[in-house]
Design an enzyme around this catalytic site. Structure first.
Site, PDB file in Angstrom:
ATOM      1  N   ASP A  36      -2.618   1.982  -2.230  1.00 18.94           N
ATOM      2  CA  ASP A  36      -1.634   1.582  -1.212  1.00 18.94           C
ATOM      3  C   ASP A  36      -2.306   1.494   0.156  1.00 18.94           C
ATOM      4  O   ASP A  36      -3.401   2.006   0.360  1.00 18.94           O
ATOM      5  CB  ASP A  36      -0.551   2.671  -1.093  1.00 18.94           C
ATOM      6  CG  ASP A  36       0.536   2.525  -2.146  1.00 18.94           C
ATOM      7  OD1 ASP A  36       0.588   1.479  -2.797  1.00 18.94           O
ATOM      8  OD2 ASP A  36       1.323   3.474  -2.284  1.00 18.94           O
ATOM      9  N   LYS A  58       1.420  -3.038   0.972  1.00 15.30           N
ATOM     10  CA  LYS A  58       2.213  -4.021   1.708  1.00 15.30           C
ATOM     11  C   LYS A  58       1.846  -3.936   3.178  1.00 15.30           C
ATOM     12  O   LYS A  58       1.968  -2.904   3.797  1.00 15.30           O
ATOM     13  CB  LYS A  58       3.709  -3.726   1.546  1.00 15.30           C
ATOM     14  CG  LYS A  58       4.185  -3.848   0.125  1.00 15.30           C
ATOM     15  CD  LYS A  58       5.705  -3.781   0.064  1.00 15.30           C
ATOM     16  CE  LYS A  58       6.181  -3.881  -1.371  1.00 15.30           C
ATOM     17  NZ  LYS A  58       6.093  -2.606  -2.090  1.00 15.30           N
ATOM     18  N   MET A 165      10.583   4.302   6.532  1.00 20.88           N
ATOM     19  CA  MET A 165      10.667   2.840   6.656  1.00 20.88           C
ATOM     20  C   MET A 165      11.852   2.445   7.538  1.00 20.88           C
ATOM     21  O   MET A 165      12.591   1.517   7.215  1.00 20.88           O
ATOM     22  CB  MET A 165      10.821   2.203   5.251  1.00 20.88           C
ATOM     23  CG  MET A 165       9.642   2.486   4.359  1.00 20.88           C
ATOM     24  SD  MET A 165       9.797   1.771   2.706  1.00 20.88           S
ATOM     25  CE  MET A 165      10.555   3.121   1.805  1.00 20.88           C
TER      26      MET A 165
HETATM   27  N1  SAH Z   1       6.072   7.956  -1.243  1.00 20.33           N
HETATM   28  C1  SAH Z   1       5.809   8.083   0.171  1.00 20.33           C
HETATM   29  C2  SAH Z   1       6.736   7.219   1.000  1.00 20.33           C
HETATM   30  C3  SAH Z   1       6.472   5.744   0.852  1.00 20.33           C
HETATM   31  S1  SAH Z   1       7.455   4.775   1.915  1.00 20.33           S
HETATM   32  C4  SAH Z   1       5.897   9.556   0.587  1.00 20.33           C
HETATM   33  O1  SAH Z   1       6.308  10.400  -0.217  1.00 20.33           O
HETATM   34  O2  SAH Z   1       5.481   9.857   1.708  1.00 20.33           O
HETATM   35  C5  SAH Z   1       6.394   4.504   3.285  1.00 20.33           C
HETATM   36  C6  SAH Z   1       6.950   5.203   4.508  1.00 20.33           C
HETATM   37  O3  SAH Z   1       6.486   6.543   4.560  1.00 20.33           O
HETATM   38  C7  SAH Z   1       6.517   4.621   5.832  1.00 20.33           C
HETATM   39  O4  SAH Z   1       7.301   3.499   6.184  1.00 20.33           O
HETATM   40  C8  SAH Z   1       6.783   5.777   6.760  1.00 20.33           C
HETATM   41  O5  SAH Z   1       8.172   5.915   7.018  1.00 20.33           O
HETATM   42  C9  SAH Z   1       6.362   6.941   5.891  1.00 20.33           C
HETATM   43  N2  SAH Z   1       4.979   7.380   6.139  1.00 20.33           N
HETATM   44  C10 SAH Z   1       4.002   7.494   5.222  1.00 20.33           C
HETATM   45  N3  SAH Z   1       2.881   7.994   5.773  1.00 20.33           N
HETATM   46  C11 SAH Z   1       3.149   8.197   7.079  1.00 20.33           C
HETATM   47  C12 SAH Z   1       2.417   8.715   8.195  1.00 20.33           C
HETATM   48  N4  SAH Z   1       1.157   9.146   8.082  1.00 20.33           N
HETATM   49  N5  SAH Z   1       3.041   8.786   9.397  1.00 20.33           N
HETATM   50  C13 SAH Z   1       4.304   8.391   9.542  1.00 20.33           C
HETATM   51  N6  SAH Z   1       5.043   7.901   8.536  1.00 20.33           N
HETATM   52  C14 SAH Z   1       4.487   7.816   7.315  1.00 20.33           C
END
Ligand code: SAH
Length: 259
Positions: A36, A58, A165
């Protein structure tokens, strides 16, 4: 017989150290890594030159692999006898479509090992000093995307809402929450690029956060936290928001842990 193997590995939110020991082990032994855009990207640099890395993240404005293509890729590579790691940001099963990838593999007779990861839903607020539950401030939390209906969110003042998101929908979401009866003074924190050197925190209230975020050009990836726990953020001050932090519950001061 094929020796192929598929593991859905949760990589944590970004800093490479937050992957689990099992996740790291599988990554080190992988022949193919399907990655990813978010997650411990630094670990990809440590892979051997012979490891196939397939980028499926994405990215706004760029063509990315569809979920069907990702599903097919996993099955195709494992059938060729490869050890495949599907490296996902955060936890595979928290708004990450890990369940779909596992279902697809199983429907094609491929077993999947699922390695949980530290979800950004808790780790990113934590990087800004915000716990999701805290005695006297929040007893539970809801994790949701900024694209869902919000009427499922409990209205209790002692409930934390975590939105992933949600940057582009923040104006609509904050309006909707207020229309649903959430207090306009509810503290809100937006944490961009949590846990990285680029981390930036924007704090405010439900009625003003969309405007503040727009002024500061808040961008993805970001986690939005709505609730009283935001007053525990490292940078929260009454002056910057013109409001009062709720007093700590008396029990916190009586039990000897706090002066
Ligand atoms: N499965 C992932 C979430 C995927 S959706 C989890 O458990 O974390 C992707 C979203 O995760 C992004 O749009 C944002 O809202 C959040 N995200 C992931 N990494 C991040 C980071 N380092 N800082 C801020 N938001 C983050």
């Amino acid at each position: 017989m094929s020796t192929g193997h598929v593991a859905l590995v949760g990589g944590g939110p970004a800093p490479s150290e937050l992957i689990t020991v099992r996740g790291r082990e599988l990554l080190t032994a992988a022949d193919v890594v399907v990655a990813d855009r978010l997650g411990p990207r630094g670990l990809l640099d440590e892979l051997g030159a012979d490891v196939e890395v397939v980028e499926v993240g994405k990215e706004p404005g760029r063509q990315s692999a569809t979920q069907d293509e990702i599903n097919e890729l996993l099955v195709d590579r494992v059938r060729a006898g490869r050890r495949v790691v599907r490296l996902k940001g955060g936890d595979p099963y928290v708004l990450g479509r890990g369940g779909e990838e596992r279902e697809h593999c199983r429907a094609h007779g491929v077993d999947v090992e699922v390695v949980p990861g530290i979800t950004s839903a808790s780790a990113v607020p934590a990087a800004a000093g915000i716990p999701l539950t805290h005695r006297g401030l929040a007893r539970g939390f809801t994790v949701i995307t900024g694209h869902e209906d919000l009427d499922v969110v409990p209205r209790s003042a002692q409930h934390t809402l975590v939105i992933l998101m949600g940057v582009s929908t923040l104006p609509r979401v904050s309006r909707q929450l207020m229309a649903d009866g959430h207090d306009p003074e509810t503290p809100v924190g937006v944490v961009e690029s949590g846990g990285t050197e680029a981390q930036r925190v924007t704090l405010g209230r439900l009625h003003s956060i969309a405007e503040t975020a727009a002024q500061r050009q808040v961008a993805n990836p970001a986690v939005i936290v709505v609730g009283q726990v935001v007053t525990l953020a490292d940078d929260w001050t009454d002056e910057t928001t013109g409001a009062t932090t709720p007093p700590r519950p008396a029990s916190d001061t009586k039990d000897g842990h706090r002066p």
